[in-house]
Design a protein around this motif. Structure first.
Motif, PDB file in Angstrom:
ATOM      1  N   ASP A  96     120.366  25.484  50.591  1.00  0.00           N
ATOM      2  CA  ASP A  96     119.215  26.057  50.764  1.00  0.00           C
ATOM      3  C   ASP A  96     118.626  26.539  49.381  1.00  0.00           C
ATOM      4  O   ASP A  96     117.501  25.861  48.842  1.00  0.00           O
ATOM      5  N   LEU A  97     119.488  27.242  48.520  1.00  0.00           N
ATOM      6  CA  LEU A  97     119.040  27.529  47.226  1.00  0.00           C
ATOM      7  C   LEU A  97     119.662  26.512  46.185  1.00  0.00           C
ATOM      8  O   LEU A  97     119.006  26.857  44.941  1.00  0.00           O
ATOM      9  N   GLY A 152     113.936  33.438  45.734  1.00  0.00           N
ATOM     10  CA  GLY A 152     114.986  32.556  45.274  1.00  0.00           C
ATOM     11  C   GLY A 152     116.608  33.210  45.079  1.00  0.00           C
ATOM     12  O   GLY A 152     116.506  34.545  45.089  1.00  0.00           O
ATOM     13  N   PHE A 153     117.453  32.660  44.440  1.00  0.00           N
ATOM     14  CA  PHE A 153     118.728  33.113  44.340  1.00  0.00           C
ATOM     15  C   PHE A 153     118.434  34.361  43.297  1.00  0.00           C
ATOM     16  O   PHE A 153     119.451  35.278  43.517  1.00  0.00           O
TER      17      PHE A 153
END
Length: 492
Positions: A48-49, A106-107
């Motif tokens: 996903d990231l 986000g990450f």
């Protein structure tokens, strides 16, 4: 008026003491659930990231590393603040971090959220351990630690299962969405019911020691994480500099503690290591936690990327082992009170070592049921290892060193866990990358990397078998000092 050992506490005092312990256990359950809930989610997060294994593992490594930096400060917090203040601080930080993780775009923000969570989590375990050492007499600590192990074992066990169920239904964000209301409920209950069992006093906080410990632990773990980078991602210079900074900072940290402890101002009082049993348990804990956390992070990756097991089933397969560890804990605690640590540690470490050697034979065609059986046996062996280690090590100390001993054990746990996670991922990634270049499929290459990492864990754990023979049963007389003024009496 202060209760003493010679005057059994009144029923009201007993009830208040047990209430504090149960509330701390419940809160610890919540934060430990969060610590392992990420293991099954690493592969979906990578997809996903858009990050690689060496990057995504920092969601676990940074969490443990932050705990390793914060835990030494808890010795100061436990002396300077009341039990209620420390509890509220921990749960507020944990809840804020969980909320941030839910909305992380986000990450990078997710990583920050995990660090904030870790700041709260780091405070809970030393608070729980120190409170129990204050309230529970030495003669029944094995039984109490065994009961605690139910919570500490079951929470990590159901974490991957909950994550598997959530990921089979929706986004990884819901993992944090499930934890947040529970954390907020514990915060509200604690605000109403947690009572103080200590007398706050003026305690120094040496900023230089905090800075040195942060550079030392982070330098070592970051350096280890660089071992897994190959090709264009490899940075030998960064690896060498990071490890050098880590070693130098830790040496300086130790020297400063030796100086500060002469006037009782050390962040971590190293006089705890005058106890040979405590020293031996810390060494065993270091090795055991490296192997344990390395295994925890590798098994889901192996099941998902090599055997292509669905997320839900990965979580369910890891559940029985954790439940067995938790259910066996009370029995192990009673056996400890009766026989001491050695008859438990030696067979426990032999079983864990044997399982790790068996796991070093896995390949792309290994049956998932083999992994299930190995995880159950591994958990059983660890159940016979951790409760005796915690109890024998801390109970061998003088009462005035309890908070320092708890902080040292917690620090070693997290540093070893972070180092084990980084090292095992590094070994796996490096071996897999080399085989991929030679033309092996992703499944074959990943299996070979995981096989080598498990072999490393087996070699590390073999040393624990020998160390286990040197752990002695703590004398009942260790609890010679009476509680300080204002502290509730131990529970009888």
């Amino acid at each position: 008026m202060t209760e003493t050992l010679s005057h059994p506490p009144s029923p009201d005092v007993q009830r208040r003491n047990m209430q504090v312990i149960y509330l701390l256990l419940a809160a610890t359950f919540v934060v430990f659930l969060n610590e392992t809930i990420m293991s099954v989610a690493l592969t979906p997060l990578m997809n996903d990231l858009k990050v690689d294994p060496n990057t995504v593992q920092w969601l676990s490594t940074a969490f443990m590393l932050t705990m390793a930096v914060v835990i030494p400060i808890t010795g100061f917090l436990l002396q300077r603040l009341s039990t209620r203040q420390v509890f509220m601080t921990a749960m507020i930080l944990f809840s804020l971090g969980t909320l941030l993780a839910i909305v992380a775009p986000g990450f990078s923000v997710l990583l920050i959220a995990r660090i904030v969570q870790a700041c709260g989590t780091a405070i809970m375990m030393p608070l729980l351990m120190t409170t129990i050492l204050q309230l529970v007499p030495a003669s029944s600590r094995g039984k109490t630690m065994g009961n605690i192990s139910i919570v500490i074992s079951v929470a990590p066990a159901i974490g991957p299962t909950i994550a598997g169920v959530i990921l089979s239904l929706g986004s990884w964000r819901w993992m944090f969405g499930v934890v947040l209301p529970i954390a907020l409920a514990m915060l509200a209950i604690g605000y109403r019911w947690v009572r103080n069992v200590n007398e706050p006093s003026k305690a120094p906080l040496d900023i230089a020691s905090v800075i040195l410990s942060a550079f030392g632990f982070s330098g070592l773990v970051y350096g280890l994480s660089q071992l897994g980078h190959t090709g264009a991602d490899a940075s030998p210079g960064v690896l060498v500099v990071s490890l050098t900074v880590g070693v130098v900072a830790l040496v300086a940290f130790v020297l400063r503690q030796l100086k500060l402890q002469k006037r009782d101002d050390a962040l971590l009082d190293l006089r705890t290591f005058r106890s040979s049993s405590f020293t031996a348990t810390v060494v065993m804990m270091l090795v055991a936690m490296m192997a344990l956390f390395g295994t925890i992070i590798l098994l889901p990756i192996y099941l998902q990327k090599v055997l292509h097991v669905e997320n839900l089933w990965v979580g369910l397969m890891l559940l029985p082992g954790g439940l067995i560890m938790g259910l066996s804990a009370p029995i192990v605690g009673r056996l400890f009170d009766k026989y001491g640590p050695r008859p438990l540690l030696v067979p426990g470490t032999i079983l864990v070592t044997a399982v790790l050697w068996m796991l070093s034979t896995v390949n792309a065609g290994t049956s998932p049921y083999f992994i299930l059986v190995m995880h159950i046996l591994l958990s059983l062996g660890l159940g016979f290892t951790f409760t005796p280690l915690f109890t024998a090590g801390l109970a061998s100390l003088e009462p005035k060193y309890y908070s320092h001993g708890s902080a040292i054990v917690g620090t070693v746990q997290q540093v070893a866990g972070a180092a084990g996670t980084a090292l095992f991922i590094a070994v796996m990634s490096s071996q897999a990358a080399n085989l991929s270049i030679s033309g092996s499929s992703e499944e074959v290459a990943t299996a070979a990397g995981i096989r080598l990492a498990f072999m490393l864990g087996a070699i590390l754990f073999t040393a624990n078998i020998l160390i286990g023979f040197f752990i002695k049963k703590p004398a009942d007389s260790v609890e010679a000092e009476l509680p300080a003024e204002g502290v509730e009496a131990p529970i009888h």
